[in-house]
Design an enzyme around this catalytic site. Structure first.
Site, PDB file in Angstrom:
ATOM      1  N   LYS A  31       0.848  -1.180   0.000  1.00 31.41           N
ATOM      2  CA  LYS A  31       0.000   0.000   0.000  1.00 31.41           C
ATOM      3  C   LYS A  31       0.894   1.245   0.000  1.00 31.41           C
ATOM      4  O   LYS A  31       2.050   1.141   0.416  1.00 31.41           O
ATOM      5  CB  LYS A  31      -0.962  -0.008   1.183  1.00 31.41           C
ATOM      6  CG  LYS A  31      -0.413   0.492   2.506  1.00 31.41           C
ATOM      7  CD  LYS A  31      -1.526   0.540   3.518  1.00 31.41           C
ATOM      8  CE  LYS A  31      -1.162   1.370   4.707  1.00 31.41           C
ATOM      9  NZ  LYS A  31      -0.915   2.769   4.513  1.00 31.41           N
TER      10      LYS A  31
ATOM     11  N   HIS B 134      -0.686  -5.146   6.117  1.00 30.47           N
ATOM     12  CA  HIS B 134      -0.077  -5.899   7.217  1.00 30.47           C
ATOM     13  C   HIS B 134      -1.002  -6.047   8.421  1.00 30.47           C
ATOM     14  O   HIS B 134      -0.782  -6.926   9.260  1.00 30.47           O
ATOM     15  CB  HIS B 134       1.252  -5.256   7.630  1.00 30.47           C
ATOM     16  CG  HIS B 134       1.124  -3.962   8.351  1.00 30.47           C
ATOM     17  ND1 HIS B 134       1.074  -2.751   7.702  1.00 30.47           N
ATOM     18  CD2 HIS B 134       1.027  -3.673   9.666  1.00 30.47           C
ATOM     19  CE1 HIS B 134       0.972  -1.774   8.586  1.00 30.47           C
ATOM     20  NE2 HIS B 134       0.941  -2.306   9.784  1.00 30.47           N
TER      21      HIS B 134
ATOM     22  N   LYS C 160      -1.783  -9.550  11.451  1.00 29.85           N
ATOM     23  CA  LYS C 160      -1.659  -9.515  12.911  1.00 29.85           C
ATOM     24  C   LYS C 160      -2.444 -10.668  13.526  1.00 29.85           C
ATOM     25  O   LYS C 160      -3.571 -10.946  13.139  1.00 29.85           O
ATOM     26  CB  LYS C 160      -2.129  -8.168  13.455  1.00 29.85           C
ATOM     27  CG  LYS C 160      -1.231  -7.002  13.062  1.00 29.85           C
ATOM     28  CD  LYS C 160      -1.719  -5.701  13.651  1.00 29.85           C
ATOM     29  CE  LYS C 160      -0.804  -4.543  13.240  1.00 29.85           C
ATOM     30  NZ  LYS C 160       0.536  -4.650  13.849  1.00 29.85           N
TER      31      LYS C 160
ATOM     32  N   HIS D  78      -6.364   0.032   6.471  1.00 25.96           N
ATOM     33  CA  HIS D  78      -6.347  -0.710   7.725  1.00 25.96           C
ATOM     34  C   HIS D  78      -7.701  -0.734   8.433  1.00 25.96           C
ATOM     35  O   HIS D  78      -8.195  -1.799   8.824  1.00 25.96           O
ATOM     36  CB  HIS D  78      -5.308  -0.101   8.676  1.00 25.96           C
ATOM     37  CG  HIS D  78      -3.913  -0.117   8.143  1.00 25.96           C
ATOM     38  ND1 HIS D  78      -3.451  -1.102   7.302  1.00 25.96           N
ATOM     39  CD2 HIS D  78      -2.870   0.720   8.346  1.00 25.96           C
ATOM     40  CE1 HIS D  78      -2.179  -0.862   7.008  1.00 25.96           C
ATOM     41  NE2 HIS D  78      -1.808   0.240   7.624  1.00 25.96           N
TER      42      HIS D  78
END
Length: 544
Positions: free
Chosen positions: A202, A232, A236, A294
């Site tokens: 991104k 990312h 997680k 996100h």
């Protein structure tokens, strides 16, 4: 099923990703001692391949990519023949790359770096100097890959990673296709020379139009099944565990809907400022940098329906359904009422005076770029109609924290209202993504003693306490998944474009708004206007 699995391992693409997942579950009975290692080690062995990192001299490679690959190698040795080719414009050699990457790994990897372990890993690192816009340089890169294919028997398997500014994505992709270093492979391909995949960092575009254009550009060389758009946050451990929490426990899913949930708050707060990246942030801002990618991903994981199978397309189908159900504010007045943009001013962080955003390096002294964004979204579907989702993100806030908080409705009748129940806060389920990963449930309990006094208490689960160690870094999981061809935690083309369409009206409105963003002191939880966003609905922001 056995024949299907064998075909996949030999590199022939198949459609049913869930078949391999079932094979993993049935075949692995030996890794219960450390369940956190199952994510990278439960019989999911990548084939030998060459990983090509464009922009290998950059910060992302040093901080995240190379340490993650080393950690994967240390926990579960990568296949014999695995190789990494770093590509950049600097006058480096193979040895220079190895020396620089050792420094990066020693500083950022989770696993210890001994001389023996490093030598075993460093032998797979190679360097090619190239101008990303020069097709002739890609001929040399292609030749080096073919040479390593023969030497290390990688079978033509290649994983390209674009760790460069987005302006280089187009030229790199075009040159890979022009020199034959990458070829388009769809589900009907009969080419047996190996697989090729590309990982794109991104920001994937900066608005709806540029995202669509970039998708079209990549599609000239790679098919959708070869493209891995990385976020990312999806790597997680806590984000992944939310799927297990919801769909593997019968206690919670029955109340995960509009009948029981009052509202949802998602907070992604950073205590740091722009940290020398003022030039980038001036072009981005909080809405582009965090919300479009996100935070909307967190909304999807929180709000999605149970997928039919635990495979890439089934998971992403449900995420796209959520995004298509989001009703963003569109009219200028509605945007003003349901969104807040803010910008930090000078304040105190950990007792130290820090400058305001406009005093940061490479920032316009009159900048109207938002370092804080808050908005209220509604999801119009059967499960969530009438349940507001409040989202906020910001730089220089009181502390670094990412969490999803589901606040439930109050009980219909306060049986203990004369004993403190009227002062109790509602039940809240909080999923902490970073730091201190875990899950907390707040509920009412009776205080010990003869009187019927009630008090809110917490039931707390922490990953580090429960499993004895932290899970793998997000990039470890995502890079490993890209190597084995599992797209579940990567964004699909339609997912990216719909996400941009949600924030586009806000981007347009803020671009034409000549007023300054709402000011907030560094080290606080954001501007007063953000508090009023919830106060209008009779609610308040949580203090994580």
């Amino acid at each position: 099923m056995t024949d299907t699995i064998r075909e996949r391992r030999n590199g022939i693409p198949i459609l049913d990703d869930h078949v391999q997942h079932q094979f993993i579950q049935d075949d692995d009975q030996t890794l219960h001692a450390n369940p956190l290692r199952r994510g990278l080690a439960d019989q999911r062995t990548p084939q030998p391949c060459i990983m090509v990192i464009f922009g290998v001299t950059g910060d992302l490679t040093a901080r995240k990519l190379m340490p993650a690959i080393y950690d994967i190698h240390a926990l579960q040795p990568l296949p014999e023949g695995f190789a990494i080719i770093g590509v950049s414009h600097r006058d480096w050699s193979d040895q220079t790359l190895r020396d620089e990457m050792r420094k990066a790994v020693e500083q950022n990897a989770r696993q210890p770096v001994s001389n023996e372990a490093w030598e075993a890993f460093a032998g797979s690192l190679f360097y090619v100097k190239a101008d990303f816009k020069a097709q002739a340089d890609f001929v040399g890169l292609r030749d080096r890959m073919e040479e390593l294919d023969r030497e290390r028997r990688t079978g033509g398997n290649r994983l390209f990673y674009l760790s460069t500014p987005p302006s280089y994505y187009g030229p790199i992709i075009a040159n890979l296709g022009a020199v034959g270093a990458a070829t388009r492979q769809d589900i009907y391909s009969t080419d047996q020379t190996g697989w090729q995949r590309i990982v794109v960092e991104k920001p994937f575009g900066r608005d709806v139009q540029s995202a669509r254009a970039l998708n079209a550009e990549i599609a000239t060389v790679f098919s959708e099944r070869q493209i891995y758009r990385i976020d990312h946050y999806l790597g997680k451990e806590t984000v992944q565990n939310m799927l297990a929490f919801r769909f593997a426990n019968i206690l919670f899913e029955p109340v995960w809907n509009r009948h029981y949930v009052d509202h949802v708050q998602i907070t992604v707060a950073e205590s740091l400022g722009v940290e020398g990246r003022g030039g980038y942030y001036e072009e981005s801002g909080a809405l582009r940098d965090m919300v479009q990618s996100h935070i909307l991903q967190l909304v999807c994981v929180c709000a999605m329906e149970p997928p039919a199978h635990f495979d890439g397309n089934s998971l992403r189908d449900e995420k796209v359904k959520v995004l298509r159900s989001v009703v963003p504010p569109v009219a200028v007045k509605e945007i003003a009422e349901r969104t807040v943009r803010g910008q930090y001013t000078a304040g105190y962080e950990a007792g130290q005076l820090v400058p305001g955003y406009r005093e940061e390096k490479n920032v316009n002294p009159g900048s109207r770029t938002e370092t804080y964004a808050a908005l209220k979204l509604e999801i119009e579907n059967w499960r969530w109609a009438g349940v507001p989702f409040y989202l906020r993100t910001g730089k220089r806030m009181a502390r670094r924290v990412t969490e999803i908080a589901i606040e439930f409705k109050r009980v219909p009748y306060l049986l203990f209202k004369e004993h403190g129940a009227s002062d109790l806060t509602p039940n809240v389920l909080t999923i902490r993504i970073q730091p201190d990963e875990g899950i907390t449930l707040r509920f009412a309990a009776k205080v010990p003693g003869s009187a019927n006094h009630l008090r809110a208490v917490r039931m707390d689960f922490q990953y580090g306490t429960a499993f004895g160690q932290a899970g793998p870094d997000a990039y470890e999981r995502l890079l490993f998944d890209a190597m084995i061809g599992d797209p579940a935690l990567f964004a699909r083309r339609d997912e990216v474009e719909v996400a941009w369409s949600i924030v586009q009206p806000m981007l347009d409105a803020w671009a034409y708004d000549s007023s300054d963003p709402a000011a907030y002191d560094a080290g606080t939880w954001g501007p007063y206007e953000a508090e009023m966003l919830l106060a209008k609905d009779g609610r308040t922001w949580r203090r994580p």
